[in-house]
Design a protein around this motif. Sequence first.
Motif, mmCIF file in Angstrom:
data_model
loop_
_atom_site.group_PDB
_atom_site.id
_atom_site.type_symbol
_atom_site.label_atom_id
_atom_site.label_comp_id
_atom_site.label_asym_id
_atom_site.label_seq_id
_atom_site.Cartn_x
_atom_site.Cartn_y
_atom_site.Cartn_z
ATOM 1 N N LEU A 129 0.758 -1.279 -0.193
ATOM 2 C CA LEU A 129 0.149 -0.004 0.028
ATOM 3 C C LEU A 129 1.082 1.122 0.038
ATOM 4 N N VAL A 130 0.813 2.146 -0.917
ATOM 5 C CA VAL A 130 1.480 3.358 -1.147
ATOM 6 C C VAL A 130 0.583 4.515 -0.716
ATOM 7 N N SER A 131 0.996 5.312 0.054
ATOM 8 C CA SER A 131 -0.005 6.455 0.554
ATOM 9 C C SER A 131 0.989 7.608 -0.037
ATOM 10 N N PHE A 132 0.849 8.069 -0.901
ATOM 11 C CA PHE A 132 1.594 9.311 -1.589
ATOM 12 C C PHE A 132 0.722 10.454 -2.164
ATOM 13 N N ILE A 133 1.042 11.838 -1.942
ATOM 14 C CA ILE A 133 0.328 12.614 -2.700
ATOM 15 C C ILE A 133 0.687 12.592 -4.196
ATOM 16 N N SER A 134 1.696 12.021 -4.524
ATOM 17 C CA SER A 134 2.091 11.760 -5.838
ATOM 18 C C SER A 134 1.533 12.870 -6.908
ATOM 19 N N PRO A 135 1.754 14.076 -6.961
ATOM 20 C CA PRO A 135 0.823 15.007 -7.726
ATOM 21 C C PRO A 135 0.931 14.794 -9.109
ATOM 22 N N PHE A 136 1.894 14.237 -9.857
ATOM 23 C CA PHE A 136 2.116 14.123 -11.221
ATOM 24 C C PHE A 136 1.791 13.092 -11.808
ATOM 25 N N ARG A 137 0.893 13.034 -13.082
ATOM 26 C CA ARG A 137 0.586 11.823 -13.993
ATOM 27 C C ARG A 137 1.673 11.132 -14.381
ATOM 28 N N ALA A 138 2.777 11.882 -14.899
ATOM 29 C CA ALA A 138 3.792 11.210 -15.454
ATOM 30 C C ALA A 138 4.726 10.088 -14.703
ATOM 31 N N GLU A 139 4.709 10.585 -13.165
ATOM 32 C CA GLU A 139 5.465 9.562 -12.260
ATOM 33 C C GLU A 139 4.415 8.394 -11.788
ATOM 34 N N ARG A 140 3.385 8.533 -11.785
ATOM 35 C CA ARG A 140 2.401 7.778 -11.278
ATOM 36 C C ARG A 140 2.274 6.408 -12.495
ATOM 37 N N ARG A 141 2.083 7.160 -13.793
ATOM 38 C CA ARG A 141 2.430 6.236 -14.973
ATOM 39 C C ARG A 141 3.610 5.398 -14.840
ATOM 40 N N MET A 142 4.721 6.056 -14.533
ATOM 41 C CA MET A 142 6.035 5.368 -14.462
ATOM 42 C C MET A 142 5.966 4.273 -13.361
ATOM 43 N N ALA A 143 5.310 4.536 -12.254
ATOM 44 C CA ALA A 143 5.075 3.420 -11.417
ATOM 45 C C ALA A 143 4.283 2.329 -11.804
ATOM 46 N N ARG A 144 3.118 2.520 -12.610
ATOM 47 C CA ARG A 144 2.482 1.631 -13.039
ATOM 48 C C ARG A 144 3.330 0.639 -14.082
ATOM 49 N N GLU A 145 3.993 1.326 -14.808
ATOM 50 C CA GLU A 145 4.603 0.608 -15.816
ATOM 51 C C GLU A 145 6.227 -0.357 -15.279
ATOM 52 N N LEU A 146 6.285 -0.221 -14.090
ATOM 53 C CA LEU A 146 7.049 -0.915 -13.327
ATOM 54 C C LEU A 146 6.717 -2.333 -13.083
ATOM 55 N N MET A 147 5.300 -2.565 -13.118
ATOM 56 C CA MET A 147 4.599 -3.559 -12.629
ATOM 57 C C MET A 147 4.024 -4.413 -13.650
ATOM 58 N N PRO A 148 3.674 -5.774 -13.543
ATOM 59 C CA PRO A 148 3.150 -6.455 -14.642
ATOM 60 C C PRO A 148 1.627 -6.191 -14.769
ATOM 61 N N GLU A 149 1.181 -6.143 -16.037
ATOM 62 C CA GLU A 149 -0.161 -5.969 -16.239
ATOM 63 C C GLU A 149 -1.299 -6.477 -15.162
ATOM 64 N N GLY A 150 -1.892 -5.505 -14.405
ATOM 65 C CA GLY A 150 -3.017 -5.787 -13.553
ATOM 66 C C GLY A 150 -2.496 -5.862 -11.956
ATOM 67 N N ASP A 151 -1.375 -5.540 -11.779
ATOM 68 C CA ASP A 151 -0.749 -5.593 -10.493
ATOM 69 C C ASP A 151 -0.723 -4.113 -9.933
ATOM 70 N N PHE A 152 -0.958 -3.201 -10.633
ATOM 71 C CA PHE A 152 -0.889 -2.002 -10.041
ATOM 72 C C PHE A 152 -2.315 -1.320 -9.965
ATOM 73 N N ILE A 153 -2.608 -0.990 -8.975
ATOM 74 C CA ILE A 153 -4.081 -0.580 -8.810
ATOM 75 C C ILE A 153 -4.080 0.893 -8.293
ATOM 76 N N GLU A 154 -4.425 1.922 -8.970
ATOM 77 C CA GLU A 154 -4.416 3.234 -8.509
ATOM 78 C C GLU A 154 -5.824 3.701 -8.007
ATOM 79 N N VAL A 155 -5.487 4.273 -6.630
ATOM 80 C CA VAL A 155 -6.705 4.731 -5.992
ATOM 81 C C VAL A 155 -6.830 6.111 -5.804
ATOM 82 N N HIS A 156 -7.922 6.812 -6.255
ATOM 83 C CA HIS A 156 -7.813 8.365 -6.138
ATOM 84 C C HIS A 156 -8.641 8.508 -5.062
ATOM 85 N N ILE A 157 -7.940 9.027 -3.790
ATOM 86 C CA ILE A 157 -8.600 9.233 -2.753
ATOM 87 C C ILE A 157 -9.016 10.980 -2.910
ATOM 88 N N ASP A 158 -10.362 11.034 -3.388
ATOM 89 C CA ASP A 158 -10.607 12.424 -4.099
ATOM 90 C C ASP A 158 -11.456 13.145 -2.857
#
Length: 315
Positions: A221-250
Amino acid sequence: RGDVLSTAASPPEVADQFEATVVWMDDEAMLPGRPYLLKIGTRTVGASITEPKYKVNVNTLEHLAAKRLELNEIGVCNLSLDAAIAFDAYAENRDLGGFILIDRISNRTVAAGMLHFALRRSQNIHWQALDIDRAARAAQMGHGGKVVWLTGLSGAGKSTIANLVEKKLYAEGRHTYLLDGDNVRHGLNKDLGFTDEDRVENIRRVAEVAKLMADAGLIVLVSFISPFRAERRMARELMPEGDFIEVHIDTSLAEAERRDVKGLYAKARSGQLKNFTGIDSPYEAPENPEIRIDTQAMTPAQAAEAITTWLEAHP
């Protein structure tokens, strides 16, 4: 496409790390560590740029210290690619030594550059084959590793919800770990501030750590503001398909300011705290997160239940 034919007597070099001259061509500044696409010849690979060694004053050719490159500035930087490429130094071969950098989200060409030489470390570091792999660890754990990435404004409730989710997963016998933004800044990222450059590096480091933990079979579980889409996309692409779940605490900025549990918004509004997300630094909300939690309509307990229910439905 992307392969290179050469004579046996004079083959090009192959490497994945370089020194290069970069001419920045975009209104948005170059941020060290941000992932871009590099196109060289007919090959396109992922790339990131280190902090410039220096930028060049185009009038005097003087070398100047720089943290980033702005529009029309020229600098000498190191490049790191996600795959090795065949290349020649630009001085010897413009086709295999010249490149452009492309923004991964907008697809804009943001820079052009010239390769100087491969860094020596690119030839000295190799992947070591290991006998125990991700599948073996998942089998031992009883479940596969995943990264559940909670992003949102300060005060949205990320840490509270992540803590409740971990407690529920732990009670079910799942193997978990919670990486919290504030906690990580006490150790791994204690050298980083809150400039855009530091925020990019903050997320790059955490994404790599989360990847290793997930590879070990943990639900991270990663709890970070992580404000930029580019870096969140980078984090997603490090993981196999389906193993990265982005949760927007809106939550709205107005509501986050009203809560202001840590008093940070008040400091930012008074000018005591610079580069604060939502005030004088942007927050780029997720466009298509796997889960969206509206904390103005749900309690933390309800939010945690919604996330664990989704995880159970998507093993």
